[in-house]
Design a protein around this motif. Structure first.
Motif, PDB file in Angstrom:
ATOM      1  N   VAL A 114      14.640 -12.673  -8.018  1.00  0.00           N
ATOM      2  CA  VAL A 114      13.444 -13.489  -7.887  1.00  0.00           C
ATOM      3  C   VAL A 114      12.965 -14.058  -9.222  1.00  0.00           C
ATOM      4  N   LEU A 115      12.896 -13.246 -10.255  1.00  0.00           N
ATOM      5  CA  LEU A 115      12.404 -13.737 -11.549  1.00  0.00           C
ATOM      6  C   LEU A 115      13.338 -14.774 -12.148  1.00  0.00           C
ATOM      7  N   GLU A 116      14.630 -14.593 -11.975  1.00  0.00           N
ATOM      8  CA  GLU A 116      15.595 -15.573 -12.456  1.00  0.00           C
ATOM      9  C   GLU A 116      15.476 -16.877 -11.667  1.00  0.00           C
ATOM     10  N   TRP A 117      15.270 -16.759 -10.367  1.00  0.00           N
ATOM     11  CA  TRP A 117      15.083 -17.951  -9.535  1.00  0.00           C
ATOM     12  C   TRP A 117      13.871 -18.737 -10.037  1.00  0.00           C
ATOM     13  N   GLU A 118      12.795 -18.014 -10.280  1.00  0.00           N
ATOM     14  CA  GLU A 118      11.545 -18.654 -10.709  1.00  0.00           C
ATOM     15  C   GLU A 118      11.726 -19.396 -12.033  1.00  0.00           C
ATOM     16  N   ARG A 119      12.442 -18.791 -12.965  1.00  0.00           N
ATOM     17  CA  ARG A 119      12.657 -19.429 -14.273  1.00  0.00           C
ATOM     18  C   ARG A 119      13.481 -20.701 -14.172  1.00  0.00           C
ATOM     19  N   ALA A 120      14.274 -20.835 -13.126  1.00  0.00           N
ATOM     20  CA  ALA A 120      15.175 -21.980 -12.995  1.00  0.00           C
ATOM     21  C   ALA A 120      14.592 -23.128 -12.167  1.00  0.00           C
ATOM     22  N   ASP A 162       5.330  -3.164  -8.386  1.00  0.00           N
ATOM     23  CA  ASP A 162       6.006  -4.454  -8.599  1.00  0.00           C
ATOM     24  C   ASP A 162       7.442  -4.233  -9.064  1.00  0.00           C
ATOM     25  N   TYR A 163       7.604  -3.304 -10.004  1.00  0.00           N
ATOM     26  CA  TYR A 163       8.942  -3.011 -10.520  1.00  0.00           C
ATOM     27  C   TYR A 163       9.849  -2.482  -9.409  1.00  0.00           C
ATOM     28  N   TYR A 164       9.336  -1.569  -8.616  1.00  0.00           N
ATOM     29  CA  TYR A 164      10.114  -0.985  -7.521  1.00  0.00           C
ATOM     30  C   TYR A 164      10.574  -2.061  -6.542  1.00  0.00           C
ATOM     31  N   MET A 165       9.634  -2.925  -6.106  1.00  0.00           N
ATOM     32  CA  MET A 165       9.984  -3.953  -5.128  1.00  0.00           C
ATOM     33  C   MET A 165      10.976  -4.952  -5.727  1.00  0.00           C
ATOM     34  N   TYR A 166      10.780  -5.312  -6.994  1.00  0.00           N
ATOM     35  CA  TYR A 166      11.720  -6.222  -7.657  1.00  0.00           C
ATOM     36  C   TYR A 166      13.125  -5.606  -7.677  1.00  0.00           C
ATOM     37  N   GLU A 167      13.214  -4.336  -8.031  1.00  0.00           N
ATOM     38  CA  GLU A 167      14.517  -3.663  -8.106  1.00  0.00           C
ATOM     39  C   GLU A 167      15.170  -3.549  -6.733  1.00  0.00           C
ATOM     40  N   GLU A 168      14.397  -3.269  -5.708  1.00  0.00           N
ATOM     41  CA  GLU A 168      14.953  -3.184  -4.356  1.00  0.00           C
ATOM     42  C   GLU A 168      15.488  -4.546  -3.915  1.00  0.00           C
ATOM     43  N   LEU A 169      14.767  -5.617  -4.226  1.00  0.00           N
ATOM     44  CA  LEU A 169      15.251  -6.963  -3.909  1.00  0.00           C
ATOM     45  C   LEU A 169      16.501  -7.301  -4.721  1.00  0.00           C
ATOM     46  N   ALA A 187       0.833  -1.207   0.000  1.00  0.00           N
ATOM     47  CA  ALA A 187       0.000   0.000   0.000  1.00  0.00           C
ATOM     48  C   ALA A 187       0.865   1.253   0.000  1.00  0.00           C
ATOM     49  N   GLU A 188       1.947   1.253   0.768  1.00  0.00           N
ATOM     50  CA  GLU A 188       2.838   2.412   0.803  1.00  0.00           C
ATOM     51  C   GLU A 188       3.532   2.609  -0.533  1.00  0.00           C
ATOM     52  N   ALA A 189       4.005   1.513  -1.133  1.00  0.00           N
ATOM     53  CA  ALA A 189       4.650   1.627  -2.447  1.00  0.00           C
ATOM     54  C   ALA A 189       3.661   2.148  -3.474  1.00  0.00           C
TER      55      ALA A 189
END
Length: 144
Positions: A119-125, A105-112, A81-83
């Motif tokens: 995360v997305l690379e992990w998921e693909r593997a 979503d983009y912001y949180m992905y970039e911060e991680l 909600a804050e993001a």
């Protein structure tokens, strides 16, 4: 010849079409299917949230109990909600965007990613079979 006055809804529709690369026909279909997409989006989000909370509850090193899981859940809702509030308000309006293409979503992905979580690379593997076996890629493969 009648002049057509451009409304705020017309401007939102144009923004949606631009952001998502839609034609007029695509936008009409998008609007017709909105209630079904929203139900599916909510069901998917709930399934992911439940999966994450369940994983925290059975973690061998640090299992979370009911009170801690409630705090975890509240933290997840609050940070999204804050993001959204900080990043997605444009000219005082909430701009609809596709899942995975919205700014929070983009912001949180970039911060991680900055912390080394790809995360997305992990998921693909990840590989799974019908018996419920799961294989993860070599943990070094996703480090940059």
């Amino acid at each position: 010849m009648k002049a057509r006055i451009k409304t705020a809804q017309d401007e939102r529709d144009e923004l949606i079409k631009d952001v998502m690369g839609m034609s007029d026909a695509d936008l009409r279909a998008w609007k017709r299917t909105e209630k079904y997409r929203m139900k599916e989006y909510e069901a998917t989000a709930n399934a992911m949230l439940i999966s994450l909370l369940y994983a925290l509850s059975i973690n061998e090193q640090d299992p979370h109990g009911a009170k801690r899981l409630r705090r975890d859940w509240e933290d997840m809702i609050r940070c999204r909600a804050e993001a959204r509030r900080e990043l997605r308000i444009q000219d005082g309006e909430y701009v609809l965007a596709a899942t995975g293409k919205n700014v929070e979503d983009y912001y949180m992905y970039e911060e991680l990613r900055k912390k080394g979580c790809y995360v997305l690379e992990w998921e693909r593997a990840v590989r799974m079979d019908e018996e419920g076996n799961v294989w993860f890629s070599d943990k070094e493969a996703w480090k940059k």
